[in-house]
Motif scaffolding. Structure first.
Motif, PDB file in Angstrom:
ATOM      1  N   GLN A  65       0.828  -1.205   0.000  1.00  0.00           N
ATOM      2  CA  GLN A  65       0.000   0.000   0.000  1.00  0.00           C
ATOM      3  C   GLN A  65       0.861   1.253   0.000  1.00  0.00           C
ATOM      4  OE1 GLN A  65      -3.339   0.091  -0.360  1.00  0.00           O
ATOM      5  NE2 GLN A  65      -3.009   2.292  -0.591  1.00  0.00           N
ATOM      6  N   LYS A  66       1.960   1.215   0.767  1.00  0.00           N
ATOM      7  CA  LYS A  66       2.878   2.361   0.790  1.00  0.00           C
ATOM      8  C   LYS A  66       3.479   2.604  -0.594  1.00  0.00           C
ATOM      9  CE  LYS A  66       7.081   3.982   3.075  1.00  0.00           C
ATOM     10  NZ  LYS A  66       8.158   3.623   4.003  1.00  0.00           N
ATOM     11  N   LEU A  67       3.904   1.515  -1.255  1.00  0.00           N
ATOM     12  CA  LEU A  67       4.453   1.658  -2.609  1.00  0.00           C
ATOM     13  C   LEU A  67       3.401   2.170  -3.584  1.00  0.00           C
ATOM     14  CD1 LEU A  67       6.650  -1.550  -2.940  1.00  0.00           C
ATOM     15  CD2 LEU A  67       7.430   0.816  -2.791  1.00  0.00           C
ATOM     16  N   ALA A  68       2.175   1.687  -3.448  1.00  0.00           N
ATOM     17  CA  ALA A  68       1.101   2.150  -4.331  1.00  0.00           C
ATOM     18  C   ALA A  68       0.844   3.631  -4.126  1.00  0.00           C
ATOM     19  CB  ALA A  68      -0.162   1.343  -4.072  1.00  0.00           C
ATOM     20  N   ALA A  73       1.340   9.019  -6.270  1.00  0.00           N
ATOM     21  CA  ALA A  73       1.669  10.434  -6.112  1.00  0.00           C
ATOM     22  C   ALA A  73       2.709  10.877  -7.143  1.00  0.00           C
ATOM     23  CB  ALA A  73       2.193  10.690  -4.697  1.00  0.00           C
ATOM     24  N   GLN A  74       3.701  10.042  -7.410  1.00  0.00           N
ATOM     25  CA  GLN A  74       4.774  10.436  -8.330  1.00  0.00           C
ATOM     26  C   GLN A  74       4.355  10.362  -9.785  1.00  0.00           C
ATOM     27  OE1 GLN A  74       8.133   7.993  -7.401  1.00  0.00           O
ATOM     28  NE2 GLN A  74       8.657   9.128  -5.555  1.00  0.00           N
ATOM     29  N   LEU A  75       3.551   9.371 -10.142  1.00  0.00           N
ATOM     30  CA  LEU A  75       3.206   9.158 -11.545  1.00  0.00           C
ATOM     31  C   LEU A  75       1.808   9.652 -11.917  1.00  0.00           C
ATOM     32  CD1 LEU A  75       4.606   5.530 -11.888  1.00  0.00           C
ATOM     33  CD2 LEU A  75       5.703   7.658 -12.586  1.00  0.00           C
ATOM     34  N   ASN A  76       1.102  10.204 -10.951  1.00  0.00           N
ATOM     35  CA  ASN A  76      -0.261  10.674 -11.182  1.00  0.00           C
ATOM     36  C   ASN A  76      -1.145   9.585 -11.773  1.00  0.00           C
ATOM     37  OD1 ASN A  76       0.396  13.248 -10.235  1.00  0.00           O
ATOM     38  ND2 ASN A  76       1.157  13.869 -12.241  1.00  0.00           N
TER      39      ASN A  76
END
Length: 123
Positions: A65-68, A73-76
């Motif tokens: 979930q943290k990676l998601a 956030a980074q890739l929109n």
């Protein structure tokens, strides 16, 4: 001197000793092979345990979930919608092949101009 029975008895004893040595040598080779295989099994079991530990670490729901959240956030990225999936009926038809085109009676480029040969030279 020696009688024939003594010579036969000595030959039997020597051959029995040779066979005993041969059997002992084969048993030692097999024991060494067993020890080698046991060591290899222990190594493979340790590798499997390490891979299981890595897998359990990598598949933790909180980590995923943290990676998601980070990648969202980074890739929109947008969440996946059920309408994004295509059914087999929605796929386009199979493309036409060269064999099907020539079987229809249409003439290919080589048949259109039979008097010209293709040499690869630029004119």
């Amino acid at each position: 001197m020696f009688r024939t029975s003594d010579i036969v008895l000595i030959a039997v004893m020597v051959s029995a000793a040779a066979m005993t040595y041969k059997i002992k040598r084969e048993a030692e080779e097999q024991r060494a092979q067993v020890h080698y295989l046991q060591a290899q099994i222990r190594t493979e079991e340790d590798t499997i345990d390490l891979l299981k530990a890595d897998w359990s670490l990598l598949t933790q729901p909180a980590r995923l979930q943290k990676l998601a959240d980070i990648y969202k956030a980074q890739l929109n990225l947008e969440p996946v919608d059920g309408h994004q999936f295509v059914t087999l009926d929605d796929l386009p038809a199979r493309p036409v092949t060269i064999e099907e085109l020539t079987a229809d009676g249409s003439r290919g480029a080589a048949d259109a101009q039979p008097d010209q040969t293709i040499t690869g030279a630029v004119r």
